[in-house]
Write a protein that holds these residues in place. Sequence first.
Motif, short mmCIF file in Angstrom:
data_model
loop_
_atom_site.label_atom_id
_atom_site.label_comp_id
_atom_site.label_asym_id
_atom_site.label_seq_id
_atom_site.Cartn_x
_atom_site.Cartn_y
_atom_site.Cartn_z
N TYR A 106 64.92 -17.93 11.79
CA TYR A 106 64.83 -17.85 13.23
C TYR A 106 65.55 -16.81 13.60
O TYR A 106 65.24 -16.41 14.93
CB TYR A 106 65.36 -19.20 13.84
CG TYR A 106 64.52 -20.45 13.32
CD1 TYR A 106 63.06 -20.38 13.69
CD2 TYR A 106 65.36 -21.29 12.91
CE1 TYR A 106 62.53 -21.53 13.41
CE2 TYR A 106 64.47 -22.68 12.64
CZ TYR A 106 62.93 -22.87 12.96
OH TYR A 106 62.31 -24.04 12.78
N ASN A 107 66.48 -16.12 13.15
CA ASN A 107 67.24 -14.93 13.61
C ASN A 107 67.49 -13.96 12.30
O ASN A 107 67.80 -14.44 11.23
CB ASN A 107 68.42 -15.57 13.94
CG ASN A 107 69.26 -15.00 15.30
OD1 ASN A 107 70.25 -15.13 15.41
ND2 ASN A 107 68.33 -13.81 15.81
N VAL A 108 67.58 -12.72 12.54
CA VAL A 108 67.94 -11.65 11.81
C VAL A 108 68.73 -10.70 12.47
O VAL A 108 68.03 -10.29 13.57
CB VAL A 108 66.64 -11.07 10.97
CG1 VAL A 108 65.59 -10.39 12.06
CG2 VAL A 108 66.93 -10.07 9.91
N VAL A 109 69.80 -10.19 12.03
CA VAL A 109 70.76 -9.36 12.81
C VAL A 109 71.37 -8.71 11.80
O VAL A 109 72.06 -8.79 10.71
CB VAL A 109 71.92 -10.17 13.46
CG1 VAL A 109 72.87 -9.45 14.14
CG2 VAL A 109 71.10 -11.19 14.40
N ALA A 110 71.48 -7.25 12.08
CA ALA A 110 72.17 -6.12 11.26
C ALA A 110 73.84 -6.31 11.64
O ALA A 110 73.95 -6.35 12.96
CB ALA A 110 71.69 -4.71 11.34
N ASP A 111 74.74 -6.17 10.76
CA ASP A 111 75.87 -5.98 11.07
C ASP A 111 76.26 -4.66 12.02
O ASP A 111 75.84 -3.58 11.55
CB ASP A 111 76.95 -5.57 10.03
CG ASP A 111 78.13 -5.60 9.98
OD1 ASP A 111 78.56 -5.59 11.16
OD2 ASP A 111 78.82 -6.18 8.90
N PRO A 112 76.85 -5.05 13.14
CA PRO A 112 76.69 -3.64 14.03
C PRO A 112 78.03 -2.84 13.65
O PRO A 112 78.21 -1.62 14.18
CB PRO A 112 77.30 -4.39 15.57
CG PRO A 112 77.90 -5.64 15.17
CD PRO A 112 77.26 -6.15 13.83
N LYS A 113 78.91 -2.98 12.75
CA LYS A 113 79.82 -2.23 12.02
C LYS A 113 79.43 -1.10 11.51
O LYS A 113 78.43 -1.08 10.79
CB LYS A 113 80.75 -2.99 11.44
CG LYS A 113 82.15 -2.10 11.06
CD LYS A 113 83.04 -2.86 10.01
CE LYS A 113 83.84 -4.06 10.93
NZ LYS A 113 84.80 -3.54 11.62
N LYS A 114 79.74 0.17 11.88
CA LYS A 114 79.01 1.34 11.25
C LYS A 114 79.26 1.59 9.95
O LYS A 114 78.38 2.23 9.29
CB LYS A 114 79.67 2.54 12.12
CG LYS A 114 79.21 2.76 13.51
CD LYS A 114 79.60 3.83 14.30
CE LYS A 114 79.21 4.07 15.53
NZ LYS A 114 79.66 5.54 16.10
N THR A 115 80.37 1.07 9.29
CA THR A 115 80.62 1.20 7.92
C THR A 115 79.89 0.32 7.16
O THR A 115 80.13 -0.05 5.90
CB THR A 115 82.16 0.90 7.75
OG1 THR A 115 82.43 -0.28 8.14
CG2 THR A 115 83.12 2.19 8.26
N SER A 116 79.10 -0.72 7.70
CA SER A 116 78.54 -1.88 6.92
C SER A 116 76.89 -1.34 7.01
O SER A 116 76.21 -0.97 7.71
CB SER A 116 78.68 -3.17 7.79
OG SER A 116 77.95 -4.31 7.07
N SER A 117 76.39 -1.91 5.61
CA SER A 117 74.99 -1.92 5.54
C SER A 117 74.31 -3.31 5.21
O SER A 117 73.28 -3.45 4.79
CB SER A 117 74.58 -1.09 4.18
OG SER A 117 74.89 0.28 4.28
N ARG A 118 75.17 -4.27 5.86
CA ARG A 118 74.62 -5.51 5.66
C ARG A 118 73.76 -6.08 6.83
O ARG A 118 73.72 -5.67 8.05
CB ARG A 118 75.88 -6.70 5.53
CG ARG A 118 76.62 -6.53 4.41
CD ARG A 118 77.48 -7.69 4.21
NE ARG A 118 78.43 -7.48 2.96
CZ ARG A 118 78.76 -8.36 2.30
NH1 ARG A 118 78.80 -9.58 3.02
NH2 ARG A 118 79.56 -8.20 1.40
N VAL A 119 72.80 -6.99 6.62
CA VAL A 119 71.72 -7.55 7.47
C VAL A 119 71.95 -9.18 7.17
O VAL A 119 71.74 -9.52 6.03
CB VAL A 119 70.36 -7.22 7.26
CG1 VAL A 119 69.66 -7.90 8.60
CG2 VAL A 119 70.29 -5.44 7.48
N ASP A 147 72.08 -3.95 1.25
CA ASP A 147 71.47 -2.53 1.58
C ASP A 147 70.42 -2.46 2.76
O ASP A 147 69.26 -1.95 2.72
CB ASP A 147 70.83 -2.17 0.11
CG ASP A 147 69.76 -3.34 0.05
OD1 ASP A 147 69.12 -4.22 0.82
OD2 ASP A 147 69.26 -3.15 -1.14
N LYS A 148 70.90 -2.71 3.96
CA LYS A 148 70.09 -2.67 5.19
C LYS A 148 68.86 -3.41 5.41
O LYS A 148 68.09 -3.21 6.07
CB LYS A 148 69.97 -1.16 5.39
CG LYS A 148 71.02 -0.27 5.83
CD LYS A 148 70.97 1.04 6.29
CE LYS A 148 71.95 1.79 6.46
NZ LYS A 148 71.79 3.33 6.52
#
Length: 206
Positions: free
Chosen positions: A75-88, A108-109
């Motif tokens: 229902y929801n997909v969000v990328a980590d807004p922290k610039k040092t992170s590649s997590r989603v 890995d994004k």
Amino acid sequence: NVGGGWDYGTVIGQRSFAGYHTSIHPHSSGYAYAAGSVTESPGDTRAAIYMTSNTGSSGNQVFIRTSASQALQFYNVVADPKKTSSRVYAVGKTSSLSSARNFAFSTDKGLTWSVAQGARVRDGADTVLCLVIDSTGSHPNSQTMYVGLGDGLGVYKTVDSGATWSAGGLSGKTPRSFALKQDSPRTLYAGCDEGLFRTDDGGTNW
């Protein structure tokens, strides 16, 4: 919308895809995500995530449910807004199996997703409807997140990137959307079936 006008086209057309949520990566140009489910055959609906790295010119399926321990729908997909992170991160609905997972992430994004990385937010909670990320703090990946559970189970919170979860208030309510004040991240708004709620202390009081 490109250049001020609308261009209609099929980005995801390989399967019968029902999209519940789309999001754009805040720091990687061209990256966007769609969360939902695909219908493989009548009665066989599976959670799926699609992504594009070229601003929607084409889309690739990066996750599809392949076992009973995975989500039925996202229902929801969000990328980590922290610039040092590649997590989603993605949340959704599972079966009632205790091993079923309704929280998953990619490191890995969004290119690859591992079932083993997922978790179940709360025993007895099959549905997670929404997610918001607090990107403050010194850790390279955001640690604090809030999710809204279905069936009146309120808010749950993690401070370790989803490894463990605890109740975050609004028991008896069904949150469907969040807004977090990034310059004051303990202030959070929750849009629920029962109304709009606000906390100024990270979910202790609403």
